[in-house]
Design a protein around this motif. Structure first.
Motif, PDB file in Angstrom:
ATOM      1  N   GLY A 217      63.922   4.126  -8.201  1.00 30.48           N
ATOM      2  CA  GLY A 217      64.051   2.669  -8.267  1.00 30.48           C
ATOM      3  C   GLY A 217      64.701   2.118  -7.016  1.00 30.48           C
ATOM      4  N   LEU A 218      65.702   2.829  -6.518  1.00 29.38           N
ATOM      5  CA  LEU A 218      66.355   2.410  -5.281  1.00 29.38           C
ATOM      6  C   LEU A 218      65.370   2.448  -4.125  1.00 29.38           C
ATOM      7  CD1 LEU A 218      68.872   1.634  -3.656  1.00 29.38           C
ATOM      8  CD2 LEU A 218      69.421   4.083  -3.480  1.00 29.38           C
ATOM      9  N   PHE A 219      64.553   3.486  -4.063  1.00 30.11           N
ATOM     10  CA  PHE A 219      63.524   3.573  -3.022  1.00 30.11           C
ATOM     11  C   PHE A 219      62.630   2.337  -3.037  1.00 30.11           C
ATOM     12  CE2 PHE A 219      59.170   4.474  -1.794  1.00 30.11           C
ATOM     13  CZ  PHE A 219      59.314   5.078  -0.550  1.00 30.11           C
ATOM     14  N   ASN A 220      62.127   1.978  -4.207  1.00 27.60           N
ATOM     15  CA  ASN A 220      61.246   0.810  -4.323  1.00 27.60           C
ATOM     16  C   ASN A 220      61.944  -0.465  -3.876  1.00 27.60           C
ATOM     17  OD1 ASN A 220      58.847   2.011  -5.294  1.00 27.60           O
ATOM     18  ND2 ASN A 220      59.697   2.135  -7.353  1.00 27.60           N
ATOM     19  N   ALA A 221      63.212  -0.606  -4.252  1.00 30.94           N
ATOM     20  CA  ALA A 221      63.956  -1.813  -3.904  1.00 30.94           C
ATOM     21  C   ALA A 221      64.188  -1.906  -2.405  1.00 30.94           C
ATOM     22  CB  ALA A 221      65.293  -1.832  -4.640  1.00 30.94           C
ATOM     23  N   VAL A 222      64.609  -0.804  -1.799  1.00 32.91           N
ATOM     24  CA  VAL A 222      64.863  -0.806  -0.358  1.00 32.91           C
ATOM     25  C   VAL A 222      63.569  -1.071   0.405  1.00 32.91           C
ATOM     26  CG1 VAL A 222      65.626   0.572   1.610  1.00 32.91           C
ATOM     27  CG2 VAL A 222      66.848   0.733  -0.572  1.00 32.91           C
ATOM     28  N   LEU A 223      62.510  -0.401   0.011  1.00 35.58           N
ATOM     29  CA  LEU A 223      61.234  -0.562   0.722  1.00 35.58           C
ATOM     30  C   LEU A 223      60.697  -1.977   0.607  1.00 35.58           C
ATOM     31  CD1 LEU A 223      59.123   0.946   2.404  1.00 35.58           C
ATOM     32  CD2 LEU A 223      57.860   1.342   0.281  1.00 35.58           C
ATOM     33  N   SER A 224      60.940  -2.606  -0.531  1.00 40.99           N
ATOM     34  CA  SER A 224      60.409  -3.957  -0.738  1.00 40.99           C
ATOM     35  C   SER A 224      60.996  -4.972   0.224  1.00 40.99           C
ATOM     36  CB  SER A 224      60.657  -4.408  -2.177  1.00 40.99           C
ATOM     37  OG  SER A 224      62.036  -4.631  -2.417  1.00 40.99           O
ATOM     38  N   ALA A 225      62.111  -4.629   0.885  1.00 42.06           N
ATOM     39  CA  ALA A 225      62.740  -5.534   1.846  1.00 42.06           C
ATOM     40  C   ALA A 225      62.321  -5.242   3.287  1.00 42.06           C
ATOM     41  CB  ALA A 225      64.262  -5.432   1.741  1.00 42.06           C
ATOM     42  N   GLN A 226      61.464  -4.233   3.465  1.00 38.51           N
ATOM     43  CA  GLN A 226      61.102  -3.817   4.819  1.00 38.51           C
ATOM     44  C   GLN A 226      59.861  -4.565   5.318  1.00 38.51           C
ATOM     45  OE1 GLN A 226      63.275  -1.684   6.323  1.00 38.51           O
ATOM     46  NE2 GLN A 226      64.356  -1.862   4.363  1.00 38.51           N
ATOM     47  N   PRO A 227      59.826  -4.945   6.591  1.00 42.72           N
ATOM     48  CA  PRO A 227      58.664  -5.670   7.131  1.00 42.72           C
ATOM     49  C   PRO A 227      57.413  -4.812   7.213  1.00 42.72           C
ATOM     50  CG  PRO A 227      60.232  -5.163   8.883  1.00 42.72           C
ATOM     51  CD  PRO A 227      60.909  -4.843   7.582  1.00 42.72           C
ATOM     52  N   GLN A 228      57.572  -3.484   7.342  1.00 43.99           N
ATOM     53  CA  GLN A 228      56.427  -2.571   7.275  1.00 43.99           C
ATOM     54  C   GLN A 228      56.699  -1.533   6.208  1.00 43.99           C
ATOM     55  OE1 GLN A 228      55.276   0.729  10.184  1.00 43.99           O
ATOM     56  NE2 GLN A 228      53.763  -0.829  10.699  1.00 43.99           N
ATOM     57  N   GLN A 229      55.710  -1.359   5.332  1.00 39.96           N
ATOM     58  CA  GLN A 229      55.887  -0.416   4.235  1.00 39.96           C
ATOM     59  C   GLN A 229      54.883   0.729   4.384  1.00 39.96           C
ATOM     60  OE1 GLN A 229      56.028  -2.781   0.602  1.00 39.96           O
ATOM     61  NE2 GLN A 229      57.521  -4.173   1.490  1.00 39.96           N
ATOM     62  N   TYR A 230      53.873   0.779   3.546  1.00 44.62           N
ATOM     63  CA  TYR A 230      52.943   1.896   3.603  1.00 44.62           C
ATOM     64  C   TYR A 230      51.803   1.690   4.597  1.00 44.62           C
ATOM     65  CZ  TYR A 230      55.269   2.786  -0.866  1.00 44.62           C
ATOM     66  OH  TYR A 230      56.204   2.989  -1.838  1.00 44.62           O
ATOM     67  N   SER A 391      62.775 -16.922  -0.137  1.00 44.78           N
ATOM     68  CA  SER A 391      63.091 -16.125   1.049  1.00 44.78           C
ATOM     69  C   SER A 391      62.192 -14.900   1.197  1.00 44.78           C
ATOM     70  CB  SER A 391      64.558 -15.663   0.988  1.00 44.78           C
ATOM     71  OG  SER A 391      65.434 -16.765   0.903  1.00 44.78           O
ATOM     72  N   ILE A 392      61.253 -14.742   0.290  1.00 44.05           N
ATOM     73  CA  ILE A 392      60.397 -13.551   0.320  1.00 44.05           C
ATOM     74  C   ILE A 392      59.434 -13.606   1.501  1.00 44.05           C
ATOM     75  CG2 ILE A 392      58.549 -12.334  -0.900  1.00 44.05           C
ATOM     76  CD1 ILE A 392      59.891 -13.179  -3.518  1.00 44.05           C
ATOM     77  N   LYS A 393      59.381 -12.523   2.241  1.00 44.74           N
ATOM     78  CA  LYS A 393      58.420 -12.370   3.334  1.00 44.74           C
ATOM     79  C   LYS A 393      57.639 -11.081   3.086  1.00 44.74           C
ATOM     80  CE  LYS A 393      61.395 -14.759   6.674  1.00 44.74           C
ATOM     81  NZ  LYS A 393      62.144 -14.655   7.957  1.00 44.74           N
ATOM     82  N   PRO A 394      56.533 -11.168   2.377  1.00 50.73           N
ATOM     83  CA  PRO A 394      55.805  -9.965   1.971  1.00 50.73           C
ATOM     84  C   PRO A 394      55.296  -9.161   3.162  1.00 50.73           C
ATOM     85  CG  PRO A 394      55.060 -11.885   0.747  1.00 50.73           C
ATOM     86  CD  PRO A 394      55.897 -12.390   1.872  1.00 50.73           C
ATOM     87  N   ALA A 395      55.337  -7.868   3.026  1.00 54.47           N
ATOM     88  CA  ALA A 395      54.783  -6.969   4.034  1.00 54.47           C
ATOM     89  C   ALA A 395      53.283  -6.823   3.806  1.00 54.47           C
ATOM     90  CB  ALA A 395      55.471  -5.606   3.938  1.00 54.47           C
ATOM     91  N   PRO A 396      52.552  -6.342   4.824  1.00 51.35           N
ATOM     92  CA  PRO A 396      51.117  -6.093   4.644  1.00 51.35           C
ATOM     93  C   PRO A 396      50.879  -5.088   3.521  1.00 51.35           C
ATOM     94  CG  PRO A 396      51.725  -5.968   6.966  1.00 51.35           C
ATOM     95  CD  PRO A 396      53.004  -6.038   6.193  1.00 51.35           C
ATOM     96  N   ILE A 397      49.782  -5.262   2.790  1.00 51.23           N
ATOM     97  CA  ILE A 397      49.419  -4.363   1.701  1.00 51.23           C
ATOM     98  C   ILE A 397      48.100  -3.690   2.049  1.00 51.23           C
ATOM     99  CG2 ILE A 397      48.848  -4.158  -0.744  1.00 51.23           C
ATOM    100  CD1 ILE A 397      50.507  -6.616  -1.270  1.00 51.23           C
TER     101      ILE A 397
END
Length: 440
Positions: A217-230, A391-397
């Motif tokens: 769960g922590l992984f998902n939360a931290v990643l969700s704040a990153q400008p680049q994810q997968y 304040s949400i700035k979604p990363a590319p999906i």
């Protein structure tokens, strides 16, 4: 939604009892009269089947019953599964074959890119549905469900702006502050401070408890704040070199190795039971998580949970409702989707299960803005989550994001938590599984 699933109660409406057994038979029986060019009788008795996962809140908010009361010729049946990955795998198979589909199918945000890029021609363009205007949703939400040709294949249900839900009683026993403002300051600005707070908690932790529920769960939360994810801006899978994935992985591993995590797999029975037994003090908490917490913590947890600001603004989860072209009643299904995702209905869902509206009008509803949850020590959750949404700035999906997320959390991190696997070996295993999954 979340993770790729959000648990919900079994079907409770009488009309839903036969959903699981009749869904495939009714959904693929014949083509819709309205999609074949013929005229349909607006008063004809029809059944609309809905396939979803997790907790969408339509049963809890009484929306199906409300819609059927206003449309006496329509019966709504629904089939809900708990495992979002299995749900998506089955859905893609049914979409490819054009059979076995419900009239309405939910799609989690982690899979929406695959839906728009490679399966877009399988869905009705909901942008042409009466009363639907893509600008009614947050701009990035509608964009996520729009194909390159401009078809809007899904209407947004909810979004998941982040907070931290915590137990004030456990915090107090561990010598940590309990006021939500003071708690938020413990980790403001940096997820690594959250891990540090966990180490502080663990020093005086009540016996048998952990700071947080799950490193995944922590992984998902931290990643969700990153400008680049997968994936990168072009949709190419870059998880192996993504700074965001590395940051989230390293912090999740640090939490596991520091023994501040209960090591539970989220959305499974042991995790559910741990809420009632007060086994952990925090849960990374998108808006939709509040309904899950109150459900499984039960009466004994009322007033002991509160909600604090997250280290960094982010979004975890959210979903869409789609109408497959192969469905039996595409016109009526599209009308139901438009109604379920309208601001007024989204506000009703939020007040029942905490799923935050993805429409601009829904976020502005008085029932949302003024919402306080008694269960969470009267926390002003409407203000907390609605403000975070701005304040949400979604990363590319990318097309494979959902698959990659599931493998990393349910295989890699869980393997470290449950078996003490060396992180380097766990990452090698994860990479192989992802390569095998995404090369097909």
């Amino acid at each position: 939604m979340r993770t790729t699933s959000r648990p919900r109660r079994a079907a409770v409406a009488a009309t839903a009892i036969l959903a699981a057994s009749t869904l495939m038979l009714t959904a693929c029986s014949s083509s819709s009269s309205d999609s074949s060019g013929g005229k349909s009788d607006p008063n004809a008795k029809i059944t609309l089947n809905v396939g979803d996962f997790g907790t969408f809140g339509y049963v809890e908010a009484g929306l199906y019953d409300e819609y059927m009361a206003a449309h006496p010729n329509i019966t709504i049946k629904y089939d809900t599964v708990q495992d979002g990955q299995k749900y998506w795998d089955a859905l893609t198979t049914h979409l490819s074959s054009g059979s076995g589909l419900a009239d309405i199918q939910a799609v989690e945000v982690g899979y929406i890119a695959q839906a728009t890029n490679t399966l877009g021609d399988k869905f009705v363009d909901l942008g042409k549905t009466e009363g639907v205007n893509p600008s009614n949703w947050l701009a990035w939400k509608s964009k996520q469900a729009t194909t390159k040709s401009g078809s809007l294949i899904g209407l947004g249900t909810d979004i998941g702006p982040m907070a931290i839900c915590y137990r004030t009683d456990l915090f107090q026993q561990a010598g940590l502050p309990t006021d939500r403002e003071a708690v938020g300051k413990l980790w403001a600005g940096d997820w690594s401070k959250f891990v540090d707070a966990g180490k502080q908690y663990q020093q005086k932790a009540p016996a048998g408890t952990f700071f947080t529920d799950s490193a995944s769960g922590l992984f998902n939360a931290v990643l969700s704040a990153q400008p680049q994810q997968y994936s990168d801006d072009s949709g190419k899978l870059v998880y192996k070199t993504s700074p965001g994935v590395k940051t989230a992985w390293d912090l999740a591993v640090a939490a596991s190795q520091a023994k501040i995590s209960a090591g539970l797999r989220q959305f499974q029975d042991p995790w559910n039971a741990a809420f009632a037994n007060a086994k952990f003090a925090t849960v990374v908490c998108p808006s939709w998580m509040t309904g899950i917490i109150s459900k499984y913590s039960g009466d004994s947890g009322k007033g002991k949970w509160d909600v604090a600001a997250p280290p960094v603004a982010s979004n975890w989860g959210g979903a869409f409702l789609t109408v497959p072209k192969a469905g039996k009643h595409t016109k009526e299904a599209a009308a139901l989707v438009a109604w379920l995702t309208a601001p007024e209905q989204q506000a009703k869902v939020f007040t029942k299960v905490g799923n935050l509206p993805s429409t601009i009008g829904g976020l502005q509803q008085p029932a949302v803005q003024g919402a306080k949850q008694e269960y969470f020590n009267n926390a002003p959750t409407g203000q907390i989550f609605a403000a975070a949404a701005q304040s949400i700035k979604p990363a590319p999906i990318g097309e494979q994001d959902g698959n990659v997320k599931t493998i990393i959390t349910d295989n890699g991190i869980l393997d470290i938590e449950e078996h003490g696997t060396d992180p380097a070996k766990a990452w090698t295993n994860v990479s192989k599984l992802i390569d095998d999954k995404t090369s097909n």
